[in-house]
Design a protein around this motif. Structure first.
Motif, mmCIF file in Angstrom:
data_model
loop_
_atom_site.group_PDB
_atom_site.id
_atom_site.type_symbol
_atom_site.label_atom_id
_atom_site.label_comp_id
_atom_site.label_asym_id
_atom_site.label_seq_id
_atom_site.Cartn_x
_atom_site.Cartn_y
_atom_site.Cartn_z
ATOM 1 N N PRO A 1 33.538 34.501 43.654
ATOM 2 C CA PRO A 1 33.640 35.901 44.077
ATOM 3 C C PRO A 1 35.090 36.342 44.287
ATOM 4 C CG PRO A 1 32.873 34.517 45.890
ATOM 5 C CD PRO A 1 32.862 33.669 44.656
ATOM 6 N N GLU A 2 35.947 35.429 44.778
ATOM 7 C CA GLU A 2 37.346 35.791 44.994
ATOM 8 C C GLU A 2 38.030 36.086 43.657
ATOM 9 O OE1 GLU A 2 36.049 32.895 45.876
ATOM 10 O OE2 GLU A 2 35.936 32.887 48.079
ATOM 11 N N TYR A 3 37.719 35.282 42.659
ATOM 12 C CA TYR A 3 38.301 35.508 41.330
ATOM 13 C C TYR A 3 37.898 36.893 40.811
ATOM 14 C CZ TYR A 3 38.834 35.294 36.274
ATOM 15 O OH TYR A 3 39.161 35.589 34.974
ATOM 16 N N ALA B 1 37.045 39.480 42.523
ATOM 17 C CA ALA B 1 37.716 40.510 43.315
ATOM 18 C C ALA B 1 39.161 40.684 42.841
ATOM 19 C CB ALA B 1 37.677 40.139 44.796
ATOM 20 N N GLU B 2 39.846 39.569 42.599
ATOM 21 C CA GLU B 2 41.231 39.631 42.111
ATOM 22 C C GLU B 2 41.281 40.308 40.741
ATOM 23 O OE1 GLU B 2 42.303 35.561 42.058
ATOM 24 O OE2 GLU B 2 42.287 35.334 44.244
ATOM 25 N N GLU C 1 40.754 44.019 41.083
ATOM 26 C CA GLU C 1 41.953 44.672 41.611
ATOM 27 C C GLU C 1 42.976 44.892 40.500
ATOM 28 O OE1 GLU C 1 45.360 43.912 45.065
ATOM 29 O OE2 GLU C 1 43.579 42.638 44.965
ATOM 30 N N LYS D 1 45.035 35.636 33.997
ATOM 31 C CA LYS D 1 43.878 35.372 34.866
ATOM 32 C C LYS D 1 42.638 35.138 34.031
ATOM 33 C CE LYS D 1 43.788 36.778 38.947
ATOM 34 N NZ LYS D 1 43.559 35.457 39.588
#
Length: 804
Positions: free
Chosen positions: A651-653, A655-656, A659, A717
């Motif tokens: 989930p953090e990936y 979100a990044e 963004e 990314k």
């Protein structure tokens, strides 16, 4: 790394893309099916070949001796013997010219060496002319090399029936793209599953489809036994198909589903039924089929004319439907049962068809007429019906002299190009048929005498009219305002099911009418107040708690799949216990309750097959493989980053990434806006209007630099995603993988349940919105506003000196 269903589906679709454009789907589908079957047979043969060679060498034989023995067909009792000309390695490495001829020879050699394949490939001609030319060698070489990329041995699959599932996918894709012709060989599987549930095949039975198409009816009859823990090997499967190409597809479908002994014949069922014993027609326990609608036939030369003892439909009038029905009745064993799709015309057309209906009704053979919704079938948007018929004397006592009419033409979910029959719709239809009793606006039991009074017209709406009642309109409420008490009472069951007290938004007047409370000033407030209502919240919480309690108990059955591998037993337990646990809450009716878990199972069953075969870590690995493959496929229809594993694991990936995507979009818009301002500069006024907002060259260069940096970061990314996913998956042990998978499966269930609950909640909201629209402004208010406006107008005119 196992081959996943998503990978194989994508691989097969890409194979179709190689030939797409040269011909339509109805033409090239046979080539794809033929190449797939040839590759599968060759790969399975190769595995057995290597095993025999290894066994020979272990016994001291030389490699040459062991290889010679492995080329003897006697060692291949459990698999097809593939001669050298049909082996994929030969096609891949040696056949570079006249590829179509080489593929034809391979199919012919495979058929020659295996009696069970007799005639299967005769309709496939890779060298056939398409228009004025044959398929170029390059296209066919591309096809061979494409199939060479993936090995199709059993040990390569994420679950045992992967190839059968992928073949079904391919058939459905071809049916979808073939338009009207798709209906000739494919019946939507949701309809087939419902029909199989109606006839309930059992061990030891003979199941027959006289218009077999691609064989889905027979495959799902076999799966029905598997699902109920019965021995599907003790089941006779028989079919007949008039179209040679479709018959070939059907035969391959049976074999790829692990059904080698299905007796599928190629001929016209009406003209020459092929299943006979001792000169008599073979009899069957169950007949389940979807015959071609409104087909012509010729009476002269029909074999076994005694089949048509109720009469003859007009020849040349495209009305052979009831001829098929009579054939089915003629081949039933005592106690037998039929479920067949039919066009609605057979229910009410007059003349000879009415006489046939009368004969069937007089012998009490018709059990039920089930009307289905529109646009469920490929190739036709018209609604169809299902006739359920029984052998003479086979009706249970309670059903004798009666026919059940079920009007299910509203039981479907609307799709963009096609409508769908979902689990809750199937459950409602099957339950009504089993109960054989009246259900207001849905089902009705009709006596033979009533049918006779209606001249044996079986039009479903005549007996089970599900047309919604007209929206009530209360004249007094329109005149004086207020919501009629009768309308409030009519919605009480919907409100109570969702825990909502009608009095929360209504106040009762002395005259018995209700007013919407003064605090509500708009329709949007109605929705907000209902969703936040304490009774509604409490009811939905009670449902969630019931589901949670059920899950805590039943997830152990799922957790134990890798050891016990009792997939169908787990399914039965989940369905039974879910209804028992959730139905008492009362928010959803029993059809919806069953629909929730049945729909969920249909969506996750392939994942559970993988769990049973390879464990929870195996499923995570399969998901990872599918995601990575999709990322490498530029034609992928799905965003791999939208996969549930990615959402749960990274989930953090995400979100990044989101963004950076948002920042890129913002900078893109700024650069485009600056470019637009520069183009419009000449059009601005001499006073320099807008110059204060213009971006300087330095500022624009800075923004472009930021945009380039963001794009670079975004690319990096995305490129690092595969390794990040691999690392995250590798860090999971068996316990963590199990918890992750069960959490994802539970989220899937909650999503489906949420859709059902939201649908029920919308009914509550809709009731109040309708009252708001109908009765909020009564006639007296309109007249008062009119009188006030007229008085103001007179005052204005008087002030201007006009007499009024």
């Amino acid at each position: 790394m196992p081959l996943t269903l998503a990978q194989l589906e994508r691989h097969l679709f890409a194979a179709a893309d190689i030939l797409r454009g040269k011909m339509d789907a109805s033409e090239f589908k046979e080539y794809i099916f033929g190449a797939l079957f040839l590759k599968r047979c060759s790969d399975v043969f190769e595995a057995r070949f290597e095993e025999i060679v290894a066994e020979g060498q272990a016994k001291g034989r030389s490699l040459a001796e062991a290889t010679k023995r492995a080329n003897h067909r006697g060692y291949y009792a459990e698999t097809f013997f593939v001669p050298p000309a049909a082996r994929w390695s030969y096609l891949r490495d040696e056949v570079h010219k006249n590829v179509g001829d080489g593929l034809n020879k391979a199919l012919a050699a495979l058929e020659h060496e295996n009696a069970s394949l007799d005639g299967v490939f005769g309709h496939i001609d890779f060298a056939k002319k398409v228009g004025q030319s044959t398929i170029p060698d390059k296209k066919l070489r591309d096809l061979v090399m494409h199939f060479s990329e993936v090995r199709l041995r059993n040990e390569d699959f994420e679950f045992p029936d992967l190839l059968g599932a992928a073949y079904e996918y391919l058939i459905s894709e071809f049916a979808d793209s073939a338009g009207k012709k798709g209906g000739e060989f494919y019946t939507p599987r949701s309809v087939v599953r419902m029909m199989v549930r109606l006839v309930e095949p059992q061990e030891g039975m003979r199941i027959y489809d006289p218009c077999a198409g691609s064989g889905g009816m027979l495959v799902l009859a076999k799966e029905y036994l598997d699902e109920h823990g019965l021995n599907s090997k003790n089941l006779g499967l028989y079919g007949q198909e008039s179209n040679g190409g479709v018959w070939s597809i059907c035969k391959m479908n049976m074999l790829l589903h692990g059904i080698p002994d299905a007796d599928i014949r190629n001929d016209d069922t009406l003209a020459a039924p092929a299943h006979t014993e001792g000169g008599e027609l073979t009899r069957f326990d169950r007949v389940i089929t979807n015959p071609p609608f409104s087909q012509n036939y010729e009476r002269q030369g029909l074999a076994f004319p005694e089949r048509f003892r109720f009469g003859w439909c007009p020849e040349g009038g495209k009305k052979a439907d009831l001829m098929f029905v009579q054939h089915m009745l003629s081949v039933l064993r005592p106690g037998g049962l039929i479920a067949t799709v039919m066009p609605h015309g057979v229910l009410f057309r007059g003349g000879a068809e009415r006489d046939i209906r009368t004969g069937i009704l007089n012998e009490d053979l018709l059990d039920a007429v089930i009307g289905l919704g529109p646009n469920l079938f490929y190739g036709t948007g018209i609604p169809a019906c299902i006739l359920v018929l029984r052998a003479p004397g086979a009706k249970p006592k309670a059903r004798k002299g009666k026919v059940l009419f079920i009007n299910a033409d509203r039981e479907f979910s609307e799709g963009r190009a096609q409508n769908y029959l979902y689990a809750e719709h199937v459950e409602k239809i099957v339950s009504a048929w089993r109960a054989f009793e009246d259900v207001d606006g849905f089902a009705r039991v009709v006596s033979r005498s009533e049918l006779k009074d209606n001249d044996d017209n079986l039009n479903i709406r005549r007996y089970a009219d599900n047309a919604p009642p007209p929206e009530p309109q209360d004249v007094r409420a329109h005149l004086r305002g207020g919501v009629p008490a009768a309308e409030v009472e009519g919605k009480r069951a919907i409100f109570e099911a969702h825990g909502f007290d009608a009095g929360r938004l209504l106040t009762k007047r002395a005259d018995g009418y209700y007013d919407l409370i003064a605090e509500v000033t708009g329709r949007a407030q109605l929705k907000a107040r209902i969703e936040a209502d304490k009774g509604v919240v409490a009811k939905e919480r009670a449902l969630a708690e019931a589901v949670e309690g059920w899950w805590q108990k039943q997830q152990r059955a799922l957790a134990g799949l890798p050891e016990k591998q009792e997939l169908m037993k787990a399914r039965g337990a989940l369905l039974a216990t879910f209804e028992k646990s959730v139905a008492p809450v009362g928010l959803l009716d029993r059809f919806q309750v069953t629909g929730v878990v049945a729909t969920w199972w249909a969506e996750v069953q392939n994942d559970l097959r993988t769990v049973a075969a390879r464990g929870f870590e195996g499923l995570v690995e399969a998901w990872e493989t599918s995601i990575v493959t999709a990322m490498d496929d530029e034609k992928s229809k799905e965003d791999p980053l939208d996969h549930r594993l990615v959402k749960r694991l990274l989930p953090e990936y995400l979100a990044e990434l989101a963004e950076l995507e948002a920042k890129k979009a913002e900078l893109d818009a700024t650069v485009k806006g600056a470019a637009g301002s520069a183009e419009d500069e000449d059009a601005e006024s001499e006073e320099g209007a807008g110059e204060e907002d213009a971006m300087s060259a330095e500022e624009l260069a800075k923004v472009k630099g930021e945009l380039a940096a963001v794009k670079k970061a975004l690319k990096a990314k995305r490129e690092g995603f595969k390794q990040r996913l691999k690392t995250a998956c590798a860090a999971l042990g068996e316990k963590a993988a199990r918890e992750l998978v069960l959490g994802i499966l539970r989220a899937e269930l909650d999503g489906i349940l949420g859709r059902y609950v939201a649908g029920q909640r919308r009914q509550v909201v809709a009731a109040y919105e309708t009252w708001w629209d109908k009765y909020r402004v009564p006639l007296v208010s309109i007249e008062a506003e009119r009188d006030a406006a007229a008085a103001r107008l007179r005052g204005f005119l008087g002030g201007l000196g006009y007499g009024v």
